[in-house]
Design a protein around this motif. Structure first.
Motif, mmCIF file in Angstrom:
data_model
loop_
_atom_site.group_PDB
_atom_site.id
_atom_site.type_symbol
_atom_site.label_atom_id
_atom_site.label_comp_id
_atom_site.label_asym_id
_atom_site.label_seq_id
_atom_site.Cartn_x
_atom_site.Cartn_y
_atom_site.Cartn_z
ATOM 1 N N GLN A 257 0.816 -1.180 -0.147
ATOM 2 C CA GLN A 257 -0.034 -0.142 -0.104
ATOM 3 C C GLN A 257 0.898 1.177 -0.038
ATOM 4 O O GLN A 257 1.994 1.287 0.884
ATOM 5 C CB GLN A 257 -0.827 -0.018 1.098
ATOM 6 C CG GLN A 257 -1.919 1.075 1.129
ATOM 7 C CD GLN A 257 -2.756 1.263 2.468
ATOM 8 O OE1 GLN A 257 -2.497 0.585 3.497
ATOM 9 N NE2 GLN A 257 -3.667 2.365 2.422
ATOM 10 N N GLY A 258 0.687 1.893 -0.923
ATOM 11 C CA GLY A 258 1.392 3.368 -0.858
ATOM 12 C C GLY A 258 2.391 3.361 -1.881
ATOM 13 O O GLY A 258 3.246 4.530 -1.994
ATOM 14 N N SER A 259 3.002 2.212 -2.329
ATOM 15 C CA SER A 259 3.992 2.102 -3.211
ATOM 16 C C SER A 259 3.738 2.359 -4.760
ATOM 17 O O SER A 259 2.436 2.643 -4.959
ATOM 18 C CB SER A 259 4.685 0.734 -3.224
ATOM 19 O OG SER A 259 3.768 -0.212 -3.705
ATOM 20 N N ASP B 239 1.064 -0.194 -5.889
ATOM 21 C CA ASP B 239 -0.260 0.174 -5.392
ATOM 22 C C ASP B 239 -0.890 1.233 -6.466
ATOM 23 O O ASP B 239 -2.043 0.999 -7.010
ATOM 24 C CB ASP B 239 -0.467 0.692 -4.101
ATOM 25 C CG ASP B 239 -1.687 0.858 -3.542
ATOM 26 O OD1 ASP B 239 -2.447 0.388 -4.108
ATOM 27 O OD2 ASP B 239 -1.747 1.664 -2.405
ATOM 28 N N THR B 240 -0.075 2.305 -6.964
ATOM 29 C CA THR B 240 -0.475 3.338 -7.580
ATOM 30 C C THR B 240 -0.847 2.997 -9.067
ATOM 31 O O THR B 240 -1.826 3.183 -9.692
ATOM 32 C CB THR B 240 0.526 4.706 -7.573
ATOM 33 O OG1 THR B 240 0.900 4.909 -6.354
ATOM 34 C CG2 THR B 240 -0.135 5.700 -8.270
ATOM 35 N N MET C 72 -3.815 0.866 -9.228
ATOM 36 C CA MET C 72 -5.171 1.627 -8.949
ATOM 37 C C MET C 72 -5.417 2.354 -10.374
ATOM 38 O O MET C 72 -6.661 2.460 -10.897
ATOM 39 C CB MET C 72 -5.037 2.454 -7.999
ATOM 40 C CG MET C 72 -5.287 2.145 -6.596
ATOM 41 S SD MET C 72 -4.861 3.084 -5.137
ATOM 42 C CE MET C 72 -6.044 4.206 -5.017
ATOM 43 N N ARG D 140 -8.359 -5.495 -3.276
ATOM 44 C CA ARG D 140 -7.297 -4.491 -2.500
ATOM 45 C C ARG D 140 -8.092 -3.993 -1.268
ATOM 46 O O ARG D 140 -7.604 -4.164 -0.271
ATOM 47 C CB ARG D 140 -7.005 -3.267 -3.526
ATOM 48 C CG ARG D 140 -6.114 -2.340 -2.774
ATOM 49 C CD ARG D 140 -5.835 -1.234 -3.653
ATOM 50 N NE ARG D 140 -5.135 -0.282 -3.110
ATOM 51 C CZ ARG D 140 -5.657 0.750 -2.226
ATOM 52 N NH1 ARG D 140 -6.929 0.793 -2.190
ATOM 53 N NH2 ARG D 140 -4.871 1.838 -1.544
ATOM 54 N N THR D 141 -9.346 -3.735 -1.417
ATOM 55 C CA THR D 141 -10.140 -3.129 -0.162
ATOM 56 C C THR D 141 -10.564 -4.258 0.909
ATOM 57 O O THR D 141 -10.076 -4.036 2.056
ATOM 58 C CB THR D 141 -11.496 -2.723 -0.804
ATOM 59 O OG1 THR D 141 -11.334 -1.723 -1.883
ATOM 60 C CG2 THR D 141 -12.246 -1.896 0.251
ATOM 61 N N LEU E 234 -7.104 -4.754 2.553
ATOM 62 C CA LEU E 234 -6.760 -3.934 3.575
ATOM 63 C C LEU E 234 -7.429 -4.090 5.053
ATOM 64 O O LEU E 234 -7.084 -3.908 5.686
ATOM 65 C CB LEU E 234 -7.046 -2.606 2.813
ATOM 66 C CG LEU E 234 -5.966 -2.194 1.877
ATOM 67 C CD1 LEU E 234 -6.206 -0.980 1.078
ATOM 68 C CD2 LEU E 234 -4.471 -2.200 2.457
#
Lengths: 281, 326
Positions: free
Chosen positions: B124-126, B129-130, B133, B213-214, B217
Motif C-alpha cells: 500500500q502506498g507504493s 499500488d498506484t 489503481m 485490495r479493499t 486492507l
C-alpha cells in the motif's frame, strides 16, 4: 493512507476537469470547430491530425474533431435523460421498499432482482430492437436496467435512516409517510444517489456508444461516438487513428465520470475512504 | 445446509417466472401491429397473418402469456421467424462457444484481478499500488469493443502473432486431440480465444482488483492477523494463509455478478472477433427483428445468470457458515 487520500483528491479534481472540458466542448461545439459534421474536404481525405483538421479526417474528408464534439452532445443528452430517469425511478422504489418494508419491500425488491438478472446490454439491445432507434428509445433501453442500482442503494440507506430519532419523531407527530420520505429521509440519502448518478453517466455513455457501435443506436447522420468508432474500424488496417481517437474519447469521458464519482464518494462518505484506504501496517 | 439450498431453489422459481414475464413483455412493447412491424413494410398480407397466428396475436395478452409459460415448461421457446428452426436448437448450437469464452475470461479476470489486488494491498502506498489503481480505473472505463480492436490491431494485424477472428476447435475436443498426440490443435484453440478473452476480462479484472485490495486492507487490520504476526509467522505465510483466504469471501460474491457482465460483454466481443456464439446470434436476431429468437436469447442469458448466482450463493454458504445460519 496519505498517498491514497492524495490519489483520491487528484481523482476528484481530474474527474471534474475532464467532465467540465467535455461539457464545454458539447455546449460550445459550433464555436469550437470551423467544420460541420457532414462537411466534406475531399482534398484532405485521411489527412491525419493537422492545423486545419485537429484530429484528422475520414475517407470523405469529414473533420473528426467536429464529429466528436457534436457527438458529445448526443452522448451527454442520452446520459442525462437516462441518469435522471433511472435515479427518479430507482430512488422512489428504494424509498418505498425501505420505509414501508414487509410485502412492499419484498415485491419491489424481487422486481428489482428480476431486472438486475438480465445482462444490461442484451436487454438494452432487445428493447431497441422492438422500439426502434431514437434518443428516447436508447435512453429507455439504458433506464430499464440502470434504475435497479439506485433502488438497492436507496433501500439500504432508507432502512438505516427510518430508525433515526428525527424520523421516529416525525412519525410520532403524525406526519404523512410521503412527507417523511421527501422531507426527512431523502435529503439524508442524497449523497449515495449523487455518487451513483456520477458513475451512472459513465455507464450510460458506454451503453449508448455500444448500441451505436453495433448499429442499433441513433442512425446516421447523428454523430454518435459509437458509430464514429464503428466507421473508423473500416479503415483500421491503414488509418487506425480514426478508431483509436474515437475510442479514446469514449474512454476519457467515462474515466472522467468514474473519477468524479469515486472522488465524490470519498467526500460524501468518509467511511468508504477509510475502508478502501485501510491503515498501513 | 439442505434447508438453505431448498430455500434458495424456491426463491429461483418466482425469479425465473418474473424473467419470463419481462421477456414476454418485449412483444407488448412493439408499437402498432407487431407482425407488420417485425416483417417490415413490404411483407404480404398472408405472411403477416401467418406470423400473427404463429405469435398468437389474435388472443388477449394474458392467454398468450399463459401459453408462453406452458410452452417454456415443455422446453419449447418457439420457432425462429427467419431461420425456420426451433429457437432452442439454434441457441443450443451457439451456447457452448459463449460459455467457453465467458469461462476463460472469468478465469483470466480472477487471476489478474486477485494478483493485482493482493499486490496493491500488501504494498500500500507504493508505486505498485498506484499503478494497479490506475490500471483498475482504466480497465473500468475502457469500452470492451475498443480494447478488442486495439488488441486485434497490435497482436493480429501489426505483429501477426495471433489470429484476428474466428474460433478454433472447441476446448473439450481440442483437449482430447492434445491428449491423443495432436497438441497443435489445443495451441490453435488457445490462440483463437486469447484476444477475445483478454478483451472481455479486462473490465472484470479491474473491478476484482479494486475489491480484493479493499478487502485485503480490511483483513490486514484484523486482530487475528496481528496475532499471527505476534506468533512470529513469516509475512508471506500471514498474507497468503490468513489474510488472503478471508479477503476472498467478498470476491466470491462478485464473481457471479461478473459472470453476468461477461455474458453481456460477450455480445460485443463476439461481434468484433467473429466468435460464433450466442452474442453474435443476438446481433443477427436483432438485425432481423426475429422476436421469438430474441426472446429465447434474452431468457437464456437471464437463466444462466440466475443459475450461476445460485451456485455462487451456495458456495458462499459452504465457505461462510454465517450465511446459511443467519
Amino acid at each position: 493512507m496519505r498517498l491514497s487520500r492524495r490519489f483520491r483528491n487528484i481523482s476528484l479534481i481530474l474527474g471534474m476537469s475532464i467532465v467540465l472540458a467535455i461539457v464545454i466542448c458539447a455546449v460550445f461545439a459550433p464555436y469550437l470547430s470551423a467544420h460541420g459534421i457532414e462537411q466534406m474536404d475531399m482534398r484532405n481525405r485521411f489527412s491525419g491530425p493537422t492545423l486545419t483538421h485537429w484530429l484528422g479526417t475520414d475517407n470523405f474528408g469529414r473533420d473528426l474533431w467536429a464529429r466528436l464534439i457534436y457527438g458529445a452532445r448526443v452522448s451527454l443528452t442520452i446520459a442525462c435523460i437516462s441518469v435522471t430517469a433511472s435515479a427518479l425511478i430507482g430512488t422512489t422504489v428504494g424509498l418505498a421498499a425501505g420505509y414501508f418494508g414487509g410485502w412492499t419491500d419484498l415485491i419491489l425488491m424481487r422486481i428489482t432482482d428480476i431486472f438486475l438478472g438480465f445482462p444490461a446490454i442484451v436487454l438494452a439491445l432487445a428493447i431497441v430492437a422492438v422500439l426502434g432507434p431514437g434518443i428516447v428509445n436508447v435512453a429507455i433501453a439504458i433506464i430499464v436496467v440502470a434504475w435497479t442500482e439506485y433502488a438497492r442503494v436507496v433501500r439500504a440507506t432508507t432502512l438505516v435512516l427510518r430508525e433515526q430519532n428525527y424520523v421516529q419523531a416525525a412519525r410520532a407527530l403524525g406526519a404523512h409517510p410521503v412527507r417523511i420520505l421527501v422531507k426527512e429521509i431523502l435529503p439524508n440519502a442524497i449523497g449515495p444517489i449523487i455518487v451513483l448518478a456520477s458513475l451512472g453517466f459513465g455507464t450510460a455513455i458506454i451503453s449508448e456508444s455500444a448500441l451505436s457501435f453495433l448499429g442499433f443506436g441513433l442512425p446516421p447522420p447523428a454523430p454518435t461516438w459509437g458509430w464514429t468508432l464503428a466507421y473508423g474500424t473500416r479503415f483500421m488496417r491503414d488509418e487506425p487513428w480514426l478508431a483509436i481517437i474515437a475510442g479514446a474519447t469514449i474512454m476519457v469521458t467515462v474515466l472522467g465520470f468514474n473519477l468524479l464519482g469515486d472522488g465524490l464518494r470519498d467526500v460524501l462518505d468518509p467511511r468508504h475512504l477509510s475502508r478502501s484506504a485501510g491503515k498501513k501496517k | 445446509m439442505l434447508a438453505y439450498i431448498v430455500r434458495r431453489l424456491l426463491l429461483l422459481i418466482p425469479m425465473a417466472a418474473g424473467m419470463v414475464v419481462v421477456t414476454f413483455g418485449l412483444l407488448l412493447l412493439i408499437p402498432g401491429d407487431p407482425a407488420s412491424v417485425l416483417l417490415g413494410q413490404e411483407a404480404s398480407v398472408e405472411a403477416i397473418n401467418n406470423l400473427r397466428n404463429a405469435l398468437g396475436l389474435n388472443d388477449p395478452w394474458y392467454v398468450r402469456l399463459g401459453a408462453y409459460f406452458a410452452r417454456l415448461l415443455q422446453g419449447d421457446m418457439g420457432r425462429s421467424i427467419f431461420q425456420n428452426q426451433a429457437v432452442s436448437e439454434i441457441i443450443a448450437g451457439r451456447l457452448g462457444a459463449t460459455i467457453e469464452l465467458a469461462v476463460v475470461a472469468l478465469i483470466l479476470a480472477c487471476l489478474v484481478g486477485i494478483s493485482l489486488g493482493v499486490l496493491a494491498a500488501t504494498r500500500q502506498g507504493s508505486i505498485v499500488d498506484t499503478v494497479s489503481m490506475i490500471f483498475a480505473q482504466l480497465g473500468v472505463s475502457m469500452p470492451v469493443y475498443w480494447l478488442g480492436l486495439l488488441l486485434m490491431l497490435l497482436f493480429a494485424v501489426t505483429l501477426g502473432w495471433l489470429p484476428a477472428i474466428g474460433r478454433g476447435t472447441p476446448f473439450p475436443e481440442a483437449l482430447w486431440a492434445a491428449l491423443t498426440g495432436r497438441p497443435q490443435v489445443l495451441v490453435d484453440s488457445f490462440a483463437h480465444i486469447l484476444l477475445p478473452a483478454v478483451a472481455l476480462a479486462a473490465n472484470s479484472a479491474a473491478i476484482i482488483s479494486r475489491l480484493v485490495r479493499t478487502a485485503m486492507l480490511e483483513v490486514l487490520r484484523e486482530d487475528f492477523v496481528r496475532t499471527a504476526y505476534a506468533k512470529g509467522l513469516r509475512r508471506q505465510r500471514v498474507i497468503l494463509r490468513h489474510a488472503f483466504r478471508n479477503a476472498l469471501l467478498p470476491v466470491l460474491s462478485v464473481v457471479g455478478l461478473r459472470f453476468g457482465a461477461l455474458l453481456g460483454g460477450a455480445v460485443l466481443t463476439e461481434t468484433i472477433f467473429a466468435w460464433p456464439g450466442l452474442g453474435q446470434l443476438t446481433i443477427t436476431a436483432i438485425s432481423q427483428r426475429d422476436l421469438p429468437l430474441i426472446q429465447g436469447i434474452v431468457l437464456t442469458f437471464a437463466i444462466i445468470f440466475a443459475l450461476v448466482n445460485l451456485v455462487v450463493d451456495l458456495l458462499y454458504a459452504v465457505v461462510d457458515p454465517r450465511i446459511r445460519l443467519g
